[in-house]
Design an enzyme around this catalytic site. Structure first.
Site, PDB file in Angstrom:
ATOM      1  N   ASP A  66       0.836  -1.207   0.000  1.00  0.00           N
ATOM      2  CA  ASP A  66       0.000   0.000   0.000  1.00  0.00           C
ATOM      3  C   ASP A  66       0.872   1.260   0.000  1.00  0.00           C
ATOM      4  OD1 ASP A  66       0.859  -0.170   2.606  1.00  0.00           O
ATOM      5  OD2 ASP A  66      -1.112   0.161   3.508  1.00  0.00           O
ATOM      6  N   SER A  67       2.192   1.088   0.005  1.00  0.00           N
ATOM      7  CA  SER A  67       3.088   2.234  -0.211  1.00  0.00           C
ATOM      8  C   SER A  67       2.806   2.847  -1.580  1.00  0.00           C
ATOM      9  CB  SER A  67       4.559   1.807  -0.123  1.00  0.00           C
ATOM     10  OG  SER A  67       4.821   0.732  -0.991  1.00  0.00           O
TER      11      SER A  67
ATOM     12  N   GLU B   5       9.638  -3.964  10.102  1.00  0.00           N
ATOM     13  CA  GLU B   5      10.053  -2.690   9.473  1.00  0.00           C
ATOM     14  C   GLU B   5      10.589  -1.695  10.509  1.00  0.00           C
ATOM     15  OE1 GLU B   5       7.280  -0.819   6.764  1.00  0.00           O
ATOM     16  OE2 GLU B   5       8.494   1.018   6.660  1.00  0.00           O
TER      17      GLU B   5
ATOM     18  N   ASP C 292      -1.213  -6.174  -0.084  1.00  0.00           N
ATOM     19  CA  ASP C 292      -1.475  -5.488   1.195  1.00  0.00           C
ATOM     20  C   ASP C 292      -2.958  -5.205   1.379  1.00  0.00           C
ATOM     21  OD1 ASP C 292       0.512  -4.919   3.025  1.00  0.00           O
ATOM     22  OD2 ASP C 292       1.225  -3.137   1.971  1.00  0.00           O
TER      23      ASP C 292
ATOM     24  N   GLU D 274      -1.044  -5.183   8.766  1.00  0.00           N
ATOM     25  CA  GLU D 274      -0.195  -4.619   9.804  1.00  0.00           C
ATOM     26  C   GLU D 274      -0.823  -4.860  11.176  1.00  0.00           C
ATOM     27  OE1 GLU D 274       0.617  -0.454   9.026  1.00  0.00           O
ATOM     28  OE2 GLU D 274       1.280  -0.879   6.978  1.00  0.00           O
TER      29      GLU D 274
ATOM     30  N   LYS E 194      -1.199  -9.276   3.146  1.00  0.00           N
ATOM     31  CA  LYS E 194      -0.412  -8.793   4.282  1.00  0.00           C
ATOM     32  C   LYS E 194      -1.256  -7.805   5.067  1.00  0.00           C
ATOM     33  CE  LYS E 194       3.218  -5.784   3.871  1.00  0.00           C
ATOM     34  NZ  LYS E 194       2.762  -4.639   4.665  1.00  0.00           N
TER      35      LYS E 194
HETATM   36  O1  KIV Z   1       3.490  -1.090   1.551  1.00  0.00           O
HETATM   37  C1  KIV Z   1       4.643  -1.516   1.434  1.00  0.00           C
HETATM   38  O2  KIV Z   1       5.337  -1.277   0.448  1.00  0.00           O
HETATM   39  C2  KIV Z   1       5.158  -2.318   2.539  1.00  0.00           C
HETATM   40  C3  KIV Z   1       6.614  -2.645   2.514  1.00  0.00           C
HETATM   41  C4  KIV Z   1       7.354  -1.455   2.883  1.00  0.00           C
HETATM   42  C5  KIV Z   1       6.943  -3.824   3.346  1.00  0.00           C
HETATM   43  O3  KIV Z   1       4.448  -2.667   3.414  1.00  0.00           O
END
Ligand code: KIV
Length: 286
Positions: free
Chosen positions: A49-50, A187, A88, A120, A118
């Site tokens: 989600d970056s 992270e 994510d 968090e 994924k």
């Molecule tokens: O969103 C993302 O790119 C991430 C990575 C930094 C692990 O969660």
């Protein structure tokens, strides 16, 4: 096996089985074209989600939607054949309840055909991780610096500076691993925390600003290739400078257009490179 010689897509059990073995190579990926380019070189691609920041120009990941993750997830699974693809779950799509998390994770998996998701969170998310994994959704955890908690943390800062906060991050990683996560992203933590977590859990840790002792490493591709420079974390190593190349190409294109050097005959329909356009002139004359 090196990613280049692999013929089949790497699976969740393959990743899980790399604990303590050859380091897992992971990068983020958000487009079919990038996925195609990375596929021979990485074990795992994360549709992170970056993308909210590196693709959509947001100042954090908070505004990223499920629809965005699904659209980019589809592109990445279309573009790759070998890497394990994880998508994510964006902020607000899983924190409310295990049922909400399952509903949205099933949507993401069904629409994108990724191998897993994924999310968090630490101890507070363990029940959700168990709920998902017991129902067939492979989960990658994410502890330490959790970008979706940027407002609570007061910024993107390395975590685990005090004994108390370090112990909490270890407890978070343990809780997520024990709940069934197949690996955990760690992270932005102060050494030796990445190593301590890696020793403490029996699934692979994937570090980003964590420790060389992690079972694998991940970076955001736009940081690696120099396509994002709004904010460069200490842990991001730049291996190429594509941003500079794009700007140079755009400048040369602009100068060619303004000087009427582009398009040339070879870029136009109706001209033949050999006869200098005579044949097409004849055709046009009838
Ligand atoms: O969103 C993302 O790119 C991430 C990575 C930094 C692990 O969660």
């Amino acid at each position: 096996m090196s990613a280049e010689t692999r013929t089949k897509r790497i699976t969740i059990p393959d990743i899980r089985g790399r604990k303590g073995g050859e380091p897992i190579v992971a990068l983020t990926s958000i487009s079919a074209q990038t996925a195609k380019l990375l596929d021979d070189h990485v074990d795992l691609m994360l549709v992170g989600d970056s993308l909210g920041m590196v693709f959509y120009g947001m100042d954090s990941t908070i505004g990223v939607s499920l629809e965005m993750m699904i659209a980019h997830g589809r592109a990445v699974t279309r573009g790759s054949k070998k890497a394990c693809v994880i998508v994510d779950m964006p902020f607000g799509s899983y924190q409310e309840s295990p049922a909400q998390a399952f509903r949205n994770a099933a949507l993401v998996m069904g629409e994108t055909r990724c191998q897993g998701i994924k999310l968090e969170g630490g101890e507070e998310m363990a029940e959700t991780v168990r709920f998902l994994t017991e129902r067939g959704v492979p989960v990658m955890g994410h502890v330490g610096l959790m970008p979706q908690s940027v407002n609570r943390l007061g910024g993107f800062r390395a975590q685990g500076r005090t004994e108390e906060s370090a112990a909490k991050i270890v407890a978070d990683a343990k809780a997520i691993a024990e709940a069934g996560a197949f690996s955990v992203v760690v992270e932005g933590v102060i050494e030796p925390l990445g190593r301590t977590i890696t020793d403490a859990i029996d699934v692979p840790t994937i570090g980003i600003g964590a420790s060389p002792a992690c079972d694998g490493q991940i970076l955001v591709t736009e940081d690696v290739i120099g396509l994002f420079d709004e904010f460069t974390p200490k842990f991001a190593k730049r291996f190429a400078n594509i941003g500079v190349m794009i700007a140079k190409a755009a400048a040369e294109y602009a100068s060619d257009v303004r000087a009427r050097r582009f398009p040339a005959k070879e870029h136009c329909y109706g001209f033949s490179a050999k006869d200098g356009g005579k044949a097409s002139k004849k055709r046009a004359a009838g």
